[in-house]
Design a protein around this motif. Structure first.
Motif, short mmCIF file in Angstrom:
data_model
loop_
_atom_site.label_atom_id
_atom_site.label_comp_id
_atom_site.label_asym_id
_atom_site.label_seq_id
_atom_site.Cartn_x
_atom_site.Cartn_y
_atom_site.Cartn_z
N SER A 26 -31.98 7.90 -36.99
CA SER A 26 -33.25 7.57 -36.34
C SER A 26 -33.06 6.38 -35.41
O SER A 26 -32.29 5.45 -35.70
CB SER A 26 -34.31 7.24 -37.39
OG SER A 26 -34.04 5.99 -38.00
N TRP A 27 -33.81 6.39 -34.30
CA TRP A 27 -33.67 5.31 -33.33
C TRP A 27 -34.18 3.99 -33.89
O TRP A 27 -33.64 2.92 -33.59
CB TRP A 27 -34.39 5.65 -32.03
CG TRP A 27 -34.35 4.50 -31.07
CD1 TRP A 27 -35.38 3.73 -30.64
CD2 TRP A 27 -33.16 3.94 -30.48
NE1 TRP A 27 -34.92 2.74 -29.80
CE2 TRP A 27 -33.57 2.84 -29.68
CE3 TRP A 27 -31.80 4.26 -30.55
CZ2 TRP A 27 -32.68 2.07 -28.96
CZ3 TRP A 27 -30.91 3.48 -29.82
CH2 TRP A 27 -31.34 2.40 -29.04
N GLU A 79 -31.95 0.71 -33.64
CA GLU A 79 -32.44 -0.43 -32.87
C GLU A 79 -32.37 -1.71 -33.70
O GLU A 79 -31.96 -2.76 -33.20
CB GLU A 79 -33.87 -0.17 -32.41
CG GLU A 79 -34.40 -1.24 -31.45
CD GLU A 79 -35.78 -0.91 -30.95
OE1 GLU A 79 -36.22 -1.56 -29.98
OE2 GLU A 79 -36.44 -0.02 -31.53
N ALA A 81 -30.16 4.33 -25.89
CA ALA A 81 -31.08 5.38 -26.37
C ALA A 81 -30.93 6.65 -25.55
O ALA A 81 -30.90 7.76 -26.09
CB ALA A 81 -32.52 4.88 -26.30
N GLN A 105 -29.39 10.26 -26.96
CA GLN A 105 -30.17 11.49 -26.83
C GLN A 105 -29.33 12.61 -26.23
O GLN A 105 -29.36 13.76 -26.68
CB GLN A 105 -31.40 11.24 -25.96
CG GLN A 105 -32.25 12.46 -25.68
CD GLN A 105 -32.78 13.11 -26.94
OE1 GLN A 105 -33.14 12.42 -27.89
NE2 GLN A 105 -32.84 14.43 -26.98
#
Length: 273
Positions: free
Chosen positions: A171-172, A176, A195, A199
């Motif tokens: 998960s971003w 992060e 990001a 992707q």
């Protein structure tokens, strides 16, 4: 007659289990005659039992030597057993996540050797350790000009292709938070750029990085998965940028790494949807 048939079946099942035990006890491939002697069965009966086990993926036969070893399916079954039992936590981790390098290095090395010979570039097996990429094992190339060896070294995941391809599935929000931590080395990525890159990697399944491991060094990586689809490592090729022309990377190196990663993932029971 029914009782005789039942006894015959039970005896064959017992002998099949003995075969699996013999193969599990050995770190080397075993010839047919040795297996037959070991379980007290005739050569023909042992061969038929092995043929059934091969059909089920529990045993593999070397096409050149004719010797036998445990098949990839036994690994998947072992992990499923660990997931559904009350085994100690450290045992589950060894079975489910072979990032200690034992099985991963053993199974990866022949594939890495083929890739290194084919492209004459250094090929690594890499894993994630505490959000860093560990360069676990290497097959080097024979070229005079090459990148310095990275064996045993760790790097932040966002600095190289291996880390990006292994972390792209997470998960971003988590990534992060990891990237914003102060690691004491002052290395923090451009989050917007990262990001976007992750992707794209999620879509293609391939990561390419230029300069993250040093000026003029390009890394290309493809993830390796286990029976549950979990990423357990990445096959990674490193080379100086002047040899890594876009056409070569796209049409030669990436397809080879994808094939190698697929073969290795299959050894860990992964079946793509």
């Amino acid at each position: 007659m029914r009782e005789t048939d039942t006894n015959y079946t039970i005896r064959n099942v017992k002998k099949a289990l003995e075969l699996l035990e013999k193969l599990a006890e050995s770190s080397e491939k075993i010839p047919l005659q040795s297996l037959a002697d070991g379980i007290g069965f005739s050569r023909n009966k042992t061969f038929r039992l092995l043929a059934t086990l091969i059909e089920k993926g529990l045993v593999e036969r070397d096409s050149i030597t004719g010797e036998y070893q445990l098949g990839a399916r036994t690994i998947a079954l072992g992990r499923k057993l660990a997931d559904s039992s009350n085994l100690a936590r450290h045992t589950r981790e060894i079975l489910r996540e072979p990032t200690d390098g034992s099985n991963l290095v053993t199974y990866a090395h022949p594939i890495m050797e083929n890739l290194a010979r084919k492209h004459d570039e250094a090929v690594y097996m890499t894993v994630i350790k505490d959000n860093e990429v560990l360069f676990l094992n290497m097959v080097d190339c024979d070229r005079l000009i090459k990148a310095q060896p990275f064996i045993g070294r760790k790097f932040p995941f966002f600095t190289n292709a291996a880390g990006k391809v292994m972390k792209a599935v997470e998960s971003w929000d988590l990534l992060e938070r990891i990237c914003r931590r102060d690691d004491g080395r002052g290395s923090q990525p451009d989050l917007e750029k990262l990001a976007s890159e992750l992707q794209e990697i999620r879509v293609t399944g391939v990561a390419v990085d230029d300069g993250g491991l040093g000026d003029g060094v390009i890394s290309v990586a493809v993830a390796v998965r286990d029976y549950a689809g979990k990423v357990i490592g990445a096959i990674t090729l490193l080379a100086p940028s002047f040899r890594m022309l876009a056409e070569r990377v796209e049409h030669e190196i990436i397809p080879s790494l994808q094939e190698g990663a697929s073969l290795l993932s299959a050894r860990f029971g992964y079946l793509p949807a």
